[in-house]
Scaffold this motif. Structure first.
Motif, PDB file in Angstrom:
ATOM      1  N   VAL A   1      -8.272   2.393   7.587  1.00 57.98           N
ATOM      2  CA  VAL A   1      -6.841   2.182   7.367  1.00 57.98           C
ATOM      3  C   VAL A   1      -6.658   0.990   6.430  1.00 57.98           C
ATOM      4  CG1 VAL A   1      -4.587   1.806   8.438  1.00 57.98           C
ATOM      5  CG2 VAL A   1      -6.372   3.036   9.700  1.00 57.98           C
ATOM      6  N   PHE A   2      -5.847   1.174   5.410  1.00 58.44           N
ATOM      7  CA  PHE A   2      -5.667   0.144   4.387  1.00 58.44           C
ATOM      8  C   PHE A   2      -4.185  -0.010   4.072  1.00 58.44           C
ATOM      9  CE2 PHE A   2      -9.821   2.031   4.020  1.00 58.44           C
ATOM     10  CZ  PHE A   2     -10.653   0.949   3.885  1.00 58.44           C
ATOM     11  N   ILE A   3      -3.832  -1.189   3.567  1.00 57.33           N
ATOM     12  CA  ILE A   3      -2.428  -1.481   3.290  1.00 57.33           C
ATOM     13  C   ILE A   3      -2.212  -1.722   1.801  1.00 57.33           C
ATOM     14  CG2 ILE A   3      -0.484  -3.020   3.765  1.00 57.33           C
ATOM     15  CD1 ILE A   3      -1.605  -3.500   6.496  1.00 57.33           C
ATOM     16  N   PHE A   4      -1.224  -1.014   1.277  1.00 53.00           N
ATOM     17  CA  PHE A   4      -0.795  -1.171  -0.107  1.00 53.00           C
ATOM     18  C   PHE A   4       0.677  -1.569  -0.106  1.00 53.00           C
ATOM     19  CE2 PHE A   4      -4.624   1.141  -0.572  1.00 53.00           C
ATOM     20  CZ  PHE A   4      -5.053   1.029  -1.889  1.00 53.00           C
ATOM     21  N   ALA A   5       1.183  -1.944  -1.270  1.00 53.80           N
ATOM     22  CA  ALA A   5       2.591  -2.305  -1.381  1.00 53.80           C
ATOM     23  C   ALA A   5       3.129  -1.877  -2.734  1.00 53.80           C
ATOM     24  CB  ALA A   5       2.779  -3.818  -1.205  1.00 53.80           C
ATOM     25  N   ARG A   6       4.380  -1.449  -2.737  1.00 55.91           N
ATOM     26  CA  ARG A   6       5.077  -1.196  -3.998  1.00 55.91           C
ATOM     27  C   ARG A   6       5.516  -2.551  -4.542  1.00 55.91           C
ATOM     28  NH1 ARG A   6       6.668   2.430  -0.232  1.00 55.91           N
ATOM     29  NH2 ARG A   6       8.535   1.286   0.332  1.00 55.91           N
ATOM     30  N   THR A   7       5.194  -2.829  -5.794  1.00 55.27           N
ATOM     31  CA  THR A   7       5.470  -4.147  -6.357  1.00 55.27           C
ATOM     32  C   THR A   7       6.530  -4.065  -7.457  1.00 55.27           C
ATOM     33  OG1 THR A   7       3.696  -3.923  -8.002  1.00 55.27           O
ATOM     34  CG2 THR A   7       3.116  -4.888  -5.875  1.00 55.27           C
ATOM     35  N   GLN A   8       7.136  -5.203  -7.745  1.00 51.55           N
ATOM     36  CA  GLN A   8       8.218  -5.236  -8.718  1.00 51.55           C
ATOM     37  C   GLN A   8       7.755  -4.944 -10.139  1.00 51.55           C
ATOM     38  OE1 GLN A   8      11.568  -5.512  -7.995  1.00 51.55           O
ATOM     39  NE2 GLN A   8      10.788  -5.242  -5.918  1.00 51.55           N
ATOM     40  N   ASN A   9       6.438  -4.981 -10.379  1.00 55.78           N
ATOM     41  CA  ASN A   9       5.963  -4.644 -11.725  1.00 55.78           C
ATOM     42  C   ASN A   9       5.736  -3.141 -11.882  1.00 55.78           C
ATOM     43  OD1 ASN A   9       3.660  -4.248 -10.220  1.00 55.78           O
ATOM     44  ND2 ASN A   9       2.385  -5.690 -11.343  1.00 55.78           N
ATOM     45  N   GLY A  10       6.195  -2.374 -10.898  1.00 54.61           N
ATOM     46  CA  GLY A  10       6.152  -0.927 -11.023  1.00 54.61           C
ATOM     47  C   GLY A  10       4.811  -0.306 -10.692  1.00 54.61           C
ATOM     48  N   LEU A  11       4.058  -0.905  -9.796  1.00 56.11           N
ATOM     49  CA  LEU A  11       2.768  -0.363  -9.389  1.00 56.11           C
ATOM     50  C   LEU A  11       2.639  -0.373  -7.873  1.00 56.11           C
ATOM     51  CD1 LEU A  11       0.309  -2.110 -11.889  1.00 56.11           C
ATOM     52  CD2 LEU A  11       0.889   0.314 -11.862  1.00 56.11           C
ATOM     53  N   VAL A  12       1.875   0.575  -7.354  1.00 52.95           N
ATOM     54  CA  VAL A  12       1.433   0.525  -5.967  1.00 52.95           C
ATOM     55  C   VAL A  12       0.088  -0.184  -5.983  1.00 52.95           C
ATOM     56  CG1 VAL A  12       0.686   1.872  -3.980  1.00 52.95           C
ATOM     57  CG2 VAL A  12       2.656   2.631  -5.325  1.00 52.95           C
ATOM     58  N   GLN A  13       0.014  -1.354  -5.341  1.00 48.79           N
ATOM     59  CA  GLN A  13      -1.199  -2.162  -5.391  1.00 48.79           C
ATOM     60  C   GLN A  13      -1.637  -2.561  -3.984  1.00 48.79           C
ATOM     61  OE1 GLN A  13       0.114  -5.356  -8.118  1.00 48.79           O
ATOM     62  NE2 GLN A  13      -1.303  -4.518  -9.598  1.00 48.79           N
ATOM     63  N   PRO A  14      -2.930  -2.876  -3.808  1.00 48.15           N
ATOM     64  CA  PRO A  14      -3.394  -3.310  -2.495  1.00 48.15           C
ATOM     65  C   PRO A  14      -2.699  -4.584  -2.043  1.00 48.15           C
ATOM     66  CG  PRO A  14      -5.261  -2.762  -3.908  1.00 48.15           C
ATOM     67  CD  PRO A  14      -4.046  -2.782  -4.780  1.00 48.15           C
ATOM     68  N   TYR A  15      -2.381  -4.645  -0.767  1.00 46.55           N
ATOM     69  CA  TYR A  15      -1.794  -5.849  -0.184  1.00 46.55           C
ATOM     70  C   TYR A  15      -2.744  -7.027  -0.403  1.00 46.55           C
ATOM     71  CZ  TYR A  15      -0.411  -9.174   3.432  1.00 46.55           C
ATOM     72  OH  TYR A  15      -0.052 -10.306   4.107  1.00 46.55           O
ATOM     73  N   GLY A  16      -2.203  -8.145  -0.914  1.00 46.27           N
ATOM     74  CA  GLY A  16      -2.984  -9.357  -1.107  1.00 46.27           C
ATOM     75  C   GLY A  16      -3.753  -9.420  -2.413  1.00 46.27           C
ATOM     76  N   ILE A  17      -3.540  -8.465  -3.301  1.00 46.62           N
ATOM     77  CA  ILE A  17      -4.348  -8.370  -4.523  1.00 46.62           C
ATOM     78  C   ILE A  17      -4.221  -9.616  -5.401  1.00 46.62           C
ATOM     79  CG2 ILE A  17      -2.543  -7.210  -5.873  1.00 46.62           C
ATOM     80  CD1 ILE A  17      -6.320  -6.437  -6.042  1.00 46.62           C
ATOM     81  N   ASN A  18      -3.102 -10.318  -5.315  1.00 45.18           N
ATOM     82  CA  ASN A  18      -2.883 -11.485  -6.182  1.00 45.18           C
ATOM     83  C   ASN A  18      -3.230 -12.813  -5.518  1.00 45.18           C
ATOM     84  OD1 ASN A  18      -1.913  -9.944  -8.400  1.00 45.18           O
ATOM     85  ND2 ASN A  18       0.058  -9.731  -7.352  1.00 45.18           N
ATOM     86  N   SER A  19      -3.861 -12.759  -4.345  1.00 47.06           N
ATOM     87  CA  SER A  19      -4.189 -13.998  -3.639  1.00 47.06           C
ATOM     88  C   SER A  19      -5.613 -13.939  -3.093  1.00 47.06           C
ATOM     89  CB  SER A  19      -3.204 -14.231  -2.490  1.00 47.06           C
ATOM     90  OG  SER A  19      -3.630 -15.314  -1.682  1.00 47.06           O
ATOM     91  N   ASP A  20      -6.518 -14.682  -3.725  1.00 47.34           N
ATOM     92  CA  ASP A  20      -7.896 -14.741  -3.241  1.00 47.34           C
ATOM     93  C   ASP A  20      -7.964 -15.292  -1.824  1.00 47.34           C
ATOM     94  OD1 ASP A  20      -8.882 -13.700  -5.603  1.00 47.34           O
ATOM     95  OD2 ASP A  20      -9.360 -15.661  -6.474  1.00 47.34           O
ATOM     96  N   ASN A  21      -7.107 -16.254  -1.507  1.00 48.39           N
ATOM     97  CA  ASN A  21      -7.103 -16.842  -0.166  1.00 48.39           C
ATOM     98  C   ASN A  21      -6.713 -15.820   0.895  1.00 48.39           C
ATOM     99  OD1 ASN A  21      -7.914 -19.389  -1.018  1.00 48.39           O
ATOM    100  ND2 ASN A  21      -5.813 -20.118  -1.301  1.00 48.39           N
ATOM    101  N   THR A  22      -5.722 -14.986   0.571  1.00 45.03           N
ATOM    102  CA  THR A  22      -5.308 -13.941   1.506  1.00 45.03           C
ATOM    103  C   THR A  22      -6.444 -12.972   1.759  1.00 45.03           C
ATOM    104  OG1 THR A  22      -2.981 -14.078   0.838  1.00 45.03           O
ATOM    105  CG2 THR A  22      -3.698 -12.033   1.885  1.00 45.03           C
ATOM    106  N   VAL A  23      -7.143 -12.575   0.694  1.00 43.83           N
ATOM    107  CA  VAL A  23      -8.250 -11.634   0.831  1.00 43.83           C
ATOM    108  C   VAL A  23      -9.359 -12.236   1.692  1.00 43.83           C
ATOM    109  CG1 VAL A  23     -10.049 -10.366  -0.403  1.00 43.83           C
ATOM    110  CG2 VAL A  23      -7.727 -10.452  -1.328  1.00 43.83           C
ATOM    111  N   LYS A  24      -9.704 -13.496   1.426  1.00 42.15           N
ATOM    112  CA  LYS A  24     -10.792 -14.146   2.165  1.00 42.15           C
ATOM    113  C   LYS A  24     -10.467 -14.303   3.649  1.00 42.15           C
ATOM    114  CE  LYS A  24     -12.675 -16.744  -1.753  1.00 42.15           C
ATOM    115  NZ  LYS A  24     -12.804 -18.080  -2.381  1.00 42.15           N
ATOM    116  N   SER A  25      -9.230 -14.664   3.962  1.00 41.27           N
ATOM    117  CA  SER A  25      -8.868 -14.886   5.361  1.00 41.27           C
ATOM    118  C   SER A  25      -8.638 -13.578   6.114  1.00 41.27           C
ATOM    119  CB  SER A  25      -7.615 -15.761   5.460  1.00 41.27           C
ATOM    120  OG  SER A  25      -6.500 -15.101   4.893  1.00 41.27           O
ATOM    121  N   SER A  26      -8.235 -12.549   5.387  1.00 37.29           N
ATOM    122  CA  SER A  26      -7.911 -11.271   6.022  1.00 37.29           C
ATOM    123  C   SER A  26      -9.111 -10.344   6.149  1.00 37.29           C
ATOM    124  CB  SER A  26      -6.809 -10.561   5.229  1.00 37.29           C
ATOM    125  OG  SER A  26      -6.639  -9.235   5.666  1.00 37.29           O
ATOM    126  N   CYS A  27      -9.857 -10.174   5.056  1.00 35.62           N
ATOM    127  CA  CYS A  27     -10.941  -9.183   5.034  1.00 35.62           C
ATOM    128  C   CYS A  27     -12.277  -9.849   5.369  1.00 35.62           C
ATOM    129  CB  CYS A  27     -10.984  -8.470   3.692  1.00 35.62           C
ATOM    130  SG  CYS A  27     -12.017  -6.984   3.729  1.00 35.62           S
TER     131      CYS A  27
END
Length: 201
Positions: free
Chosen positions: A149-175
């Motif tokens: 199970v994975f989480i994505f988000a619709r973003t204001q730049n018009g893309l569906v992207q993985p949750y946390g894609i723009n934050s290395d800290n979020t990725v490290k603490s979450s995954c």
């Protein structure tokens, strides 16, 4: 290579393949919808429209071969709240909730839960309008964030992207082992669409 290693490698490849297919399918659908409905950032608020109306206007005409799951069992789940995080803690997220999200199964068996509203603070509700849960093997186990199970988000730049894609800290603490697994799709993408040895598989 032992059989468990071979099986594990195959499962990782299948997981990544389903994620890439979802990513491509949803972004192509979003772009086609923008042609008819304008840029995503100007779309109507899903909470005000209701989940069904929102999905029918902005998504349904641009996706092929899906089926809507009106109940959790229609998407092959054994319970309404089947999900857990990487620590084994139960998630409060439900598979189906009338008019606050649309749950569909794609032709390859991937289940997509398209949120437009959920309980909590105003900030939480605003964020929830962009959240998409992706279960690459439908109702089959393990139903764990970061595993299937994975989480994505619709973003204001018009893309569906993985949750946390723009934050290395979020990725490290979450995954990580003991993390919530929410940003594991972002880790896979950042690692070149691979599940590497440091992944909490």
């Amino acid at each position: 290579m032992t059989l468990p290693v071979i099986v594990g490698k195959y499962k990782k490849q299948v997981t990544v393949s389903h994620l890439k297919k979802f990513y491509t399918t949803m972004n192509q659908a979003l772009k086609r919808s923008e042609v008819d409905n304008g840029e995503f950032k100007y779309w109507s608020d899903g909470k005000e429209m209701g989940g069904t109306a929102y999905f029918n206007k902005y998504w349904a005409p641009y996706l092929k071969g899906f089926k809507i799951c009106k109940t959790y069992s229609a998407c092959m789940y054994n319970s309404r709240q089947p999900f857990k995080d990487l620590s084994g803690n139960a998630s409060g997220a439900v598979v189906v909730s009338e008019d606050s999200r649309t749950t569909l199964m794609l032709p390859d068996g991937t289940v997509v839960i398209n949120f437009v509203a959920m309980g909590g603070s105003e900030d939480t509700e605003a964020a929830a309008t962009s959240i998409i849960y992706v279960d690459v093997n439908g109702g089959k186990n393990p139903n764990v964030f970061g595993k299937d199970v994975f989480i994505f988000a619709r973003t204001q730049n018009g893309l569906v992207q993985p949750y946390g894609i723009n934050s290395d800290n979020t990725v490290k603490s979450s995954c990580r082992k003991g993390g919530d697994g929410w940003a594991c799709a972002a880790k896979i993408v950042k690692d070149g669409w691979e599940i590497k040895d440091d992944y909490p598989w």
